[in-house]
Design a protein around this motif. Structure first.
Motif, short mmCIF file in Angstrom:
data_model
loop_
_atom_site.label_atom_id
_atom_site.label_comp_id
_atom_site.label_asym_id
_atom_site.label_seq_id
_atom_site.Cartn_x
_atom_site.Cartn_y
_atom_site.Cartn_z
N VAL A 287 0.84 -1.20 0.00
CA VAL A 287 0.00 0.00 0.00
C VAL A 287 0.87 1.25 0.00
O VAL A 287 0.52 2.26 -0.63
CB VAL A 287 -1.02 -0.04 1.16
N LEU A 288 2.03 1.21 0.64
CA LEU A 288 2.91 2.39 0.63
C LEU A 288 3.40 2.68 -0.79
O LEU A 288 3.40 3.83 -1.23
CB LEU A 288 4.11 2.16 1.55
N PHE A 289 3.83 1.63 -1.49
CA PHE A 289 4.30 1.85 -2.86
C PHE A 289 3.14 2.27 -3.76
O PHE A 289 3.32 3.07 -4.68
CB PHE A 289 5.03 0.62 -3.40
N ALA A 290 1.95 1.74 -3.47
CA ALA A 290 0.78 2.15 -4.26
C ALA A 290 0.54 3.65 -4.07
O ALA A 290 0.27 4.37 -5.02
CB ALA A 290 -0.43 1.36 -3.82
N LEU A 291 0.67 4.11 -2.82
CA LEU A 291 0.46 5.53 -2.54
C LEU A 291 1.40 6.41 -3.35
O LEU A 291 1.04 7.48 -3.82
CB LEU A 291 0.70 5.79 -1.05
N ALA A 292 2.64 5.93 -3.49
CA ALA A 292 3.65 6.76 -4.14
C ALA A 292 3.50 6.77 -5.66
O ALA A 292 4.16 7.56 -6.32
CB ALA A 292 5.04 6.29 -3.74
N GLN A 293 2.66 5.91 -6.23
CA GLN A 293 2.57 5.84 -7.69
C GLN A 293 1.63 6.92 -8.24
O GLN A 293 0.67 7.28 -7.57
CB GLN A 293 2.03 4.48 -8.14
N HIS A 294 1.90 7.38 -9.46
CA HIS A 294 0.90 8.21 -10.11
C HIS A 294 0.53 7.68 -11.49
O HIS A 294 0.05 8.40 -12.33
CB HIS A 294 1.30 9.69 -10.15
N GLN A 563 -7.84 34.51 -10.07
CA GLN A 563 -7.57 33.82 -11.32
C GLN A 563 -7.06 32.40 -11.07
O GLN A 563 -5.92 32.09 -11.38
CB GLN A 563 -6.56 34.59 -12.15
N PRO A 564 -7.90 31.57 -10.50
CA PRO A 564 -7.44 30.19 -10.25
C PRO A 564 -7.33 29.42 -11.56
O PRO A 564 -8.09 29.70 -12.50
CB PRO A 564 -8.54 29.61 -9.37
N THR A 565 -6.36 28.52 -11.66
CA THR A 565 -6.29 27.64 -12.82
C THR A 565 -6.35 26.21 -12.33
O THR A 565 -6.10 25.92 -11.16
CB THR A 565 -4.99 27.82 -13.61
N ALA A 566 -6.65 25.32 -13.27
CA ALA A 566 -6.75 23.90 -12.90
C ALA A 566 -5.40 23.38 -12.42
O ALA A 566 -5.34 22.39 -11.69
CB ALA A 566 -7.24 23.10 -14.09
N ARG A 567 -4.32 24.05 -12.84
CA ARG A 567 -3.00 23.54 -12.46
C ARG A 567 -2.67 23.84 -11.01
O ARG A 567 -1.67 23.34 -10.50
CB ARG A 567 -1.95 24.14 -13.38
N MET A 568 -3.50 24.68 -10.36
CA MET A 568 -3.23 24.96 -8.95
C MET A 568 -3.77 23.86 -8.03
O MET A 568 -3.50 23.88 -6.84
CB MET A 568 -3.87 26.28 -8.57
N GLN A 569 -4.55 22.95 -8.58
CA GLN A 569 -5.14 21.91 -7.74
C GLN A 569 -4.06 21.01 -7.14
O GLN A 569 -2.97 20.87 -7.70
CB GLN A 569 -6.07 21.02 -8.57
N TYR A 570 -4.44 20.41 -6.03
CA TYR A 570 -3.55 19.39 -5.47
C TYR A 570 -3.45 18.23 -6.46
O TYR A 570 -4.44 17.83 -7.05
CB TYR A 570 -4.12 18.90 -4.13
N THR A 571 -2.25 17.69 -6.63
CA THR A 571 -2.08 16.55 -7.52
C THR A 571 -1.89 15.29 -6.69
O THR A 571 -1.78 15.35 -5.47
CB THR A 571 -0.86 16.73 -8.40
N ALA A 572 -1.82 14.16 -7.39
CA ALA A 572 -1.61 12.89 -6.69
C ALA A 572 -0.30 12.95 -5.91
O ALA A 572 -0.21 12.47 -4.78
CB ALA A 572 -1.59 11.75 -7.69
#
Lengths: 661, 302
Positions: A287-294, A563-572
């Motif tokens: 599960v730890l390695f799964a968490l780190a994957q994107h 001026q929010p953009t979609a790139r400001m969202q939190y990512t995986a």
């Protein structure tokens, strides 16, 4: 016998698909049709045996040395056959839709041929009771799945993944070969039924055989550290094949382990300890390695390692029960592990189907490129959400039920056993709780970043919902996850036959202990019903409250930023940053950071990548050494024919001298 | 099902918003302020239930369903937790697993609702929430395993009562360790100091508060009420360990209620006398809680 008939249909289907295959002809329905018919036919005897019907056997001579075509359908085999047949059929239907994009570009005959052979191989593995036949089926399964993994062989990464899988599975088989040879020498037979009757009486030999089985079958199942092929092969394979391999094919390893335990006599305490240790390592690291994957499919592949770990924990609890003579632990432990086999087949199949739909819709399985897919793919999103809740082991779905059984065993054992039994069970409780929490973290990440928020790239904004051929299997599997949760006591009751078969306990003992486990589950179901009623009540309350009031639409609150953009969202990657930082020493995540520089920074980037622990640190150096060692042998081979004649002459003289010694 | 088993549920439903009031009053006392009224949360809930709502265009049905699913989960959990000597409405072996699972379900959907807004603040809060609760989960279950071993019983309604009923005399250290572990879990799960500061309403250091930034109206009322219930339920676990049964229902009730408010006062005191930990330190605190619970288990092995 329905199963023989089913296998014959699979064989015919495989041949027909190959014969009729042409690049411009759609053979998908023929291939999928034969799998579906075979599954339906096969399910009849399977369900009969599971509900207490008589065990069926077929014995036909087979002209292979020591081989015999000896098939037995007993409850243990039937328990594994049921998810195999179910998921094979659903994956086949899904595959029709999934492979449609290849239509006209590629002849689909071979892929359906190997699909049929894979299903046939899995059925044979589960039914075979002759060691030679078993190994033959095992090899059939491995080779067929290798060709399925390398479906997109034009891509370098796919060929690499296929190669890793091929090597790993054959190394595992090598251990099995030794296992079977040693057992056969001890018992003087190739017959599993004879092995189970005689049992291995020598203590030391049984220990060695147990370890061989752990390595051999564990490689197929994906125990850490033999899991390296999973995160490579699953992303490379077409999604319906990933679902089948991850959902049921790796379970043949668990089946093999359980089957071999019936040969090995009474287990000492440390076998249970070892399996709990393996389960915790696989579960937590998985599960730890799964968490780190994107990469979505790679993430799911690591979750297979985690879930195989949970199954191993169940078997470990059961083994502790055998060693300490506690029928409660045997029933609840083996029962929880076996139920998790079925549950994992359902939700992991579902999740891989969802990942495949995302891949087909967007063209990527890079989580950080996606976002906001729920609006464009509502069906895929809803079913993926059900799978995500189920795999996180949360009520009211099926994942909770099997983890509840394993926990129940651990709590009861932890409260009653002496220190030697209680301490590993304490580790199990802590570990399983951690695994559950981290799995929830991982799937809020996967679902949240892929399906919620705003699209992060073009990939995600131009996508579409999948067709019915792909949607139907997802809906059925989601329904399965919910039904097992809602009818948990009945499902646990269905374990009766297989537990008698696995534990060798008397019918009455199994029944009483199963009833003791089903009682709490009945109250869990009452809790679930209460939850659903409350949900409906709250829904009506909220609707009543908001009726006639102002309900407006706006933008997400950005603390005043306009001026929010979609790139400001939190990512995986940013979502899991606290975890990857805490476990940096274990995960070894590579970060490549290009800092923004100057007053008007133009370029900045951050890339993270988490390679596999064992792949980079254990196997690659190991295989490089082996490769170096073998390349030394090349010195023998220099070309001149005279030299080879000399080798032959020397060999002959040595052999002659040895003969007349 | 006995009539008195409705008492824990009814008290939780009615009185849980009082606990945050007590905490706030305690903090005000330490700071030399008058503080908000004890019934402030009730007023807030009343006001929120009468409001309309504003939804972000980014959000989907997940955002609207999150508060309902969360509250339904915690309401179901309230049926499982006894209060002192009064058994829970639903009690069965290992019912605490369902309790933990329901809290997990609540968290799962709160986190998804936060991610649904596409806001990086809420993403940040969600990320911390899942991480810290994953570390708090082992501490909670190991603590309960220790209690189950000492009490020889697997249902919250019986094991808490048996522990409180006399084990303190010969198992004092074991139970004290368990209680500290449970108290840390309570603080972490309810986003209190030293894990999270419920007062820093718009700072970047928050966990729970920031996740629910975009909710409003009845949805936010569900969230506030759910949070109060969760605090009540975890406090009931701690109090159940300590308050023994006297035999007289009236006295039992008074003792238990006293215990509940004492826990709230302790939380208030903790918040008044210490600052929030740096985020990097929180995992150590939670792993420490798990270690304490495990130590208690080993100490109790005999």
């Amino acid at each position: 016998m329905g199963l023989l008939f089913a296998m014959a249909i699979l064989l015919l289907g495989a041949m027909a698909v190959l014969a009729l295959s042409r690049p411009d002809r759609n053979v998908s329905w023929l291939g999928a049709g034969s799998v579906v018919i075979a599954s339906v036919l096969g399910c009849v005897p399977v369900i009969q045996v599971l509900s207490g019907g008589s065990i069926e056997a077929v014995r036909v001579p087979w002209p292979v040395p020591y081989g015999e075509f000896f098939l037995v359908l007993d409850p243990l085999a039937a328990w594994f056959l049921f998810p195999t047949l179910l998921l094979s059929a659903l994956s086949a239907i899904y595959g029709v839709g999934y492979l449609r994009v290849w239509q006209g570009r590629r002849s689909l005959g071979p892929v359906w041929f190997f699909y049929c052979v894979l299903v046939l191989g899995m059925m044979l593995v589960l039914l075979a009771r002759n060691a030679v036949l078993f190994l033959f089926a095992w090899e059939l399964m491995a080779v067929a799945s290798f060709f399925l993994v390398t479906f997109e062989y034009e891509r370098e990464a796919v060929r690499e993944a296929g190669w890793i899988y091929f090597v790993a599975t054959h190394l595992g088989t090598a251990f099995l070969l030794v296992f079977f040879l040693l057992t056969a020498r001890e018992t003087g037979s190739m017959d599993f039924t004879v092995w189970a009757e005689k049992g291995i009486q020598t203590r030391g030999l049984a220990d060695i055989l147990f370890l061989l089985a752990i390595v051999g079958f564990g490689t197929k199942a994906g125990f850490m550290p033999f899991h390296v092929w999973l995160p490579e092969a699953h992303p490379a394979a077409p999604s319906h094949v990933s679902a089948l391999m991850s959902g049921v094919m790796i379970k043949t390893g668990i089946y093999g382990l359980l089957r071999s335990l019936t040969f090995l006599g009474l287990p000492p305490l440390w076998w249970g300890w070892l399996l709990i240790g393996i389960g915790l390592t696989s579960g937590v690291l998985g599960v730890l390695f799964a968490l780190a994957q994107h990469d979505l499919k790679r993430l799911l592949a690591y979750h297979s390692v985690e879930n195989i770990g949970i199954i191993a924990l169940g078997i470990g609890v059961g083994l502790l029960g055998v060693s300490t003579g506690s029928p409660v632990l045997m029933v609840v432990g083996f029962g929880g592990g076996l139920l998790h086999v079925l549950n994992h087949a359902l939700f992991k199949g579902l999740l891989f189907f969802g990942a495949g739909a995302v891949l087909q819709g967007t063209g990527t399985h890079e989580i950080d490129h996606l976002g906001g897919l729920l609006k464009r793919m509502p069906w895929t999103a809803a079913t993926f959400l059900i799978g995500a809740v189920a795999i996180s082991g949360l009520p009211p779905l099926n994942g909770f039920v099997s983890e509840f059984l394993i926990f129940l065993g651990a709590f009861q054992g932890g409260a009653t056993l002496g220190a030697a039994g209680a301490v590993p069970l304490l580790a199990l409780i802590a570990g399983l709780a951690l695994i559950g929490g981290l799995a929830a973290a991982c799937f809020t990440k996967a679902f949240g970043v892929v399906f919620l928020g705003e699209p992060r790239t073009e990939h995600a904004s131009h996508t579409h919902e999948t067709g019915w051929a792909m949607r139907l299997p997802m809906l059925l599997l989601a329904a399965g996850c919910a039904l097992i949760g809602l009818f948990a006591p009945f499902v646990v009751g269905a374990l009766q036959a297989v537990l008698e078969n696995t534990t060798g306990l008397r019918r009455e003992v199994v029944r009483v202990n199963l009833a003791a486990a089903a009682g709490p589950l009945a109250l869990v179901v009452i809790g679930t019903v209460a939850f659903l009623l409350l949900l409906v009540a709250l829904f009506l309350l909220r609707r009543g409250l908001l009726a006639g009031r102002r309900v407006e639409q706006g933008v997400t609150w950005g603390c005043g930023y306009v001026q929010p953009t979609a790139r400001m969202q939190y990512t995986a990657s940013s979502f899991v940053q606290p975890v990857t930082t805490l476990f940096r020493w274990l995960l070894g995540t590579h970060r490549r950071l290009q800092r923004p520089e100057g007053i008007m920074p133009a370029n900045a980037s951050l890339t993270t990548e988490t390679p596999d622990l064992c792949h980079g640190n254990l196997y690659r150096p190991g295989f490089l050494k082996v490769n170096w060692g073998l390349s030394q042998l090349r010195r023998l081979q220099r070309g001149p024919v005279q030299l080879y004649v000399l080798y032959i002459a020397v060999t002959l003289i040595v052999l002659l001298a040895w003969k007349f010694r | 099902m006995k009539p008195e088993s409705f008492i824990p549920l009814l008290l939780a439903l009615m009185l849980s918003p009082l606990l945050p009031g007590v905490i706030n009053r305690t903090k005000a006392l330490f700071a030399g302020r008058r503080g908000p009224p004890l019934l402030q949360i009730y007023f807030d809930l009343w006001k929120l239930l009468h409001k309309g709502a504003v939804y972000s265009r980014t959000t989907t049905w997940i955002f609207r369903a999150g508060p309902m699913l969360g509250l339904a989960a915690v309401l179901t959990a309230a049926m499982l937790v006894p209060l002192g000597n009064f058994p829970a409405l639903i009690a069965f072996p290992a019912d605490f697993l369902l309790f933990a699972g329901l809290l997990g379900l609540m968290r799962f959907f709160t986190v998804l609702a936060a991610l649904d807004t596409g806001s990086s603040f809420e993403g940040m809060g969600a990320s911390r929430e899942v991480f810290f609760s994953a570390l708090a989960e082992p501490a909670l279950l190991v603590a309960l395993a220790t209690l189950a071993r000492q009490a020889g019983s697997y249902s919250l309604s019986t094991l808490l009562g048996q522990v409180a009923g006399g084990h303190w005399l010969h198992l004092g250290p074991v139970l004290a360790l368990v209680m500290i572990a449970l108290m840390i879990v309570l603080l972490a799960e309810n986003a209190r100091i030293p894990v999270d500061d419920p007062n820093t309403h718009l700072e970047l250091t928050m966990i729970h508060e920031v996740m629910v930034l975009d909710h409003g109206g009845p949805d936010f009322a569900f969230i506030v009420y759910g949070a109060a219930l969760k605090l009540w339920l975890l406090a009931a676990l701690v109090v159940g360990m300590v308050v023994p049964a006297t035999g007289a229902p009236g006295l039992d009730l008074a003792l238990v209620m006293g215990g509940m408010f004492a826990v709230a006062v302790v939380v208030g005191v903790v918040e008044s006398v210490m600052a929030r930990l740096r985020l990097a330190m929180v995992p150590q605190l939670l792993v420490g809680a798990g270690a304490l619970a495990a130590a208690a288990f080993l100490l109790g092995l005999k």
